[in-house]
Design a protein around this motif. Structure first.
Motif, mmCIF file in Angstrom:
data_model
loop_
_atom_site.group_PDB
_atom_site.id
_atom_site.type_symbol
_atom_site.label_atom_id
_atom_site.label_comp_id
_atom_site.label_asym_id
_atom_site.label_seq_id
_atom_site.Cartn_x
_atom_site.Cartn_y
_atom_site.Cartn_z
ATOM 1 N N UNK A 86 0.821 -1.206 0.000
ATOM 2 C CA UNK A 86 0.000 0.000 0.000
ATOM 3 C C UNK A 86 0.859 1.262 0.000
ATOM 4 N N UNK A 87 1.942 1.248 0.755
ATOM 5 C CA UNK A 87 2.836 2.398 0.769
ATOM 6 C C UNK A 87 3.465 2.603 -0.609
ATOM 7 N N UNK A 88 3.870 1.521 -1.260
ATOM 8 C CA UNK A 88 4.434 1.623 -2.607
ATOM 9 C C UNK A 88 3.416 2.191 -3.594
ATOM 10 N N UNK A 89 2.168 1.712 -3.490
ATOM 11 C CA UNK A 89 1.113 2.232 -4.378
ATOM 12 C C UNK A 89 0.877 3.722 -4.137
ATOM 13 N N UNK A 90 0.825 4.117 -2.882
ATOM 14 C CA UNK A 90 0.643 5.536 -2.560
ATOM 15 C C UNK A 90 1.812 6.354 -3.102
ATOM 16 N N UNK A 91 3.006 5.834 -2.976
ATOM 17 C CA UNK A 91 4.191 6.529 -3.476
ATOM 18 C C UNK A 91 4.104 6.689 -4.995
ATOM 19 N N UNK A 92 3.696 5.616 -5.689
ATOM 20 C CA UNK A 92 3.558 5.693 -7.145
ATOM 21 C C UNK A 92 2.459 6.678 -7.544
ATOM 22 N N UNK A 93 1.335 6.657 -6.820
ATOM 23 C CA UNK A 93 0.251 7.605 -7.102
ATOM 24 C C UNK A 93 0.727 9.040 -6.907
ATOM 25 N N UNK B 138 3.011 9.995 -9.784
ATOM 26 C CA UNK B 138 2.237 10.257 -11.006
ATOM 27 C C UNK B 138 1.497 11.594 -10.907
ATOM 28 N N UNK B 139 0.948 11.887 -9.748
ATOM 29 C CA UNK B 139 0.233 13.140 -9.556
ATOM 30 C C UNK B 139 1.179 14.331 -9.699
ATOM 31 N N UNK B 140 2.391 14.203 -9.134
ATOM 32 C CA UNK B 140 3.367 15.293 -9.240
ATOM 33 C C UNK B 140 3.772 15.505 -10.706
ATOM 34 N N UNK B 141 3.946 14.411 -11.444
ATOM 35 C CA UNK B 141 4.276 14.541 -12.877
ATOM 36 C C UNK B 141 3.132 15.208 -13.635
ATOM 37 N N UNK B 142 1.900 14.847 -13.294
ATOM 38 C CA UNK B 142 0.734 15.443 -13.933
ATOM 39 C C UNK B 142 0.681 16.943 -13.652
ATOM 40 N N UNK B 143 0.880 17.333 -12.408
ATOM 41 C CA UNK B 143 0.858 18.755 -12.034
ATOM 42 C C UNK B 143 1.958 19.507 -12.772
ATOM 43 N N UNK B 144 3.115 18.892 -12.865
ATOM 44 C CA UNK B 144 4.226 19.556 -13.559
ATOM 45 C C UNK B 144 3.878 19.786 -15.025
ATOM 46 N N UNK B 145 3.283 18.807 -15.694
ATOM 47 C CA UNK B 145 2.892 18.965 -17.101
ATOM 48 C C UNK B 145 1.819 20.024 -17.255
ATOM 49 N N UNK B 146 0.867 20.028 -16.314
ATOM 50 C CA UNK B 146 -0.197 21.031 -16.374
ATOM 51 C C UNK B 146 0.366 22.436 -16.217
ATOM 52 N N UNK B 147 1.298 22.587 -15.317
ATOM 53 C CA UNK B 147 1.863 23.916 -15.094
ATOM 54 C C UNK B 147 2.675 24.363 -16.318
ATOM 55 N N UNK B 148 3.311 23.428 -16.998
ATOM 56 C CA UNK B 148 4.047 23.777 -18.210
ATOM 57 C C UNK B 148 3.097 24.227 -19.314
ATOM 58 N N UNK B 149 1.922 23.632 -19.399
ATOM 59 C CA UNK B 149 0.930 23.994 -20.424
ATOM 60 C C UNK B 149 0.275 25.337 -20.143
#
Length: 177
Positions: A118-125, A128-139
């Motif tokens: 569960x900790x690994x899944x939360x870490x992966x989530x 992924x969320x941080x990568x998504x936010x970074x892409x959104x901010x670039x756009x």
């Protein structure tokens, strides 16, 4: 029928290797046949009892053999039987406890592994969320334009407008000339 012999309490105690008090306790319980003559207590002992009493003085592996009363023997046998039953119950309970402890250890390991997953899944989530936010901010950022040599000194929107007006004036002046 065997011949009977009378022994004093002291003689009988010495004969069986017990204390006088022990003999008196047996008399009180009614496990020894006695006769009183002239205020003297005698224990009636037949030849068989003499043989048994002599064997009692010899070292024995089984303490039950030294007890003369059939009632006491019966109680001891009953206690032994009950003791065996209780030992079996204790043994079965020990096995149950051991099995339960093993089950607890297994469940704890499984729970620990599940928590790690569960900790690994939360870490992966989160990643992924941080990568998504970074892409959104670039756009959301406006595209960067390259400034000409003339425009390098322009720092803000007002400067751009002022510079545009200046260019138009220069063109007009050039066209008038």
């Amino acid at each position: 029928m065997s011949q009977s012999t009378r022994l004093t309490v002291q003689e009988y105690a010495q004969n069986i290797g017990k204390s006088k008090q022990s003999v008196y306790n047996r008399i009180k319980r009614g496990t020894l046949p006695t006769t009183t003559i002239d205020k003297q207590v005698y224990i009636e002992v037949d030849e068989i009892d003499n043989l048994v009493n002599q064997s009692v003085n010899q070292p024995m592996n089984n303490p039950i053999e030294s007890i003369e009363s059939p009632v006491e023997l019966k109680e001891i046998k009953s206690f032994k039987k009950e003791n065996k039953k209780l030992k079996k119950i204790i043994d079965s309970k020990d096995i149950e406890i051991r099995d339960l402890l093993e089950r607890i250890i297994t469940l704890e390991k499984q729970q620990k592994n599940e928590i790690i997953k569960q900790q690994d899944l939360k870490h992966q989530e989160l990643k992924m969320y941080m990568e998504f936010i970074q892409k959104q901010s670039e756009n959301l950022l406006p595209p960067q334009t390259t400034a000409t040599k003339e425009d390098k000194h322009i720092n803000n929107y007002d400067d751009i407008i002022d510079a545009d007006i200046e260019k138009k004036k220069k063109k007009k002046n050039k066209s008038k000339k």
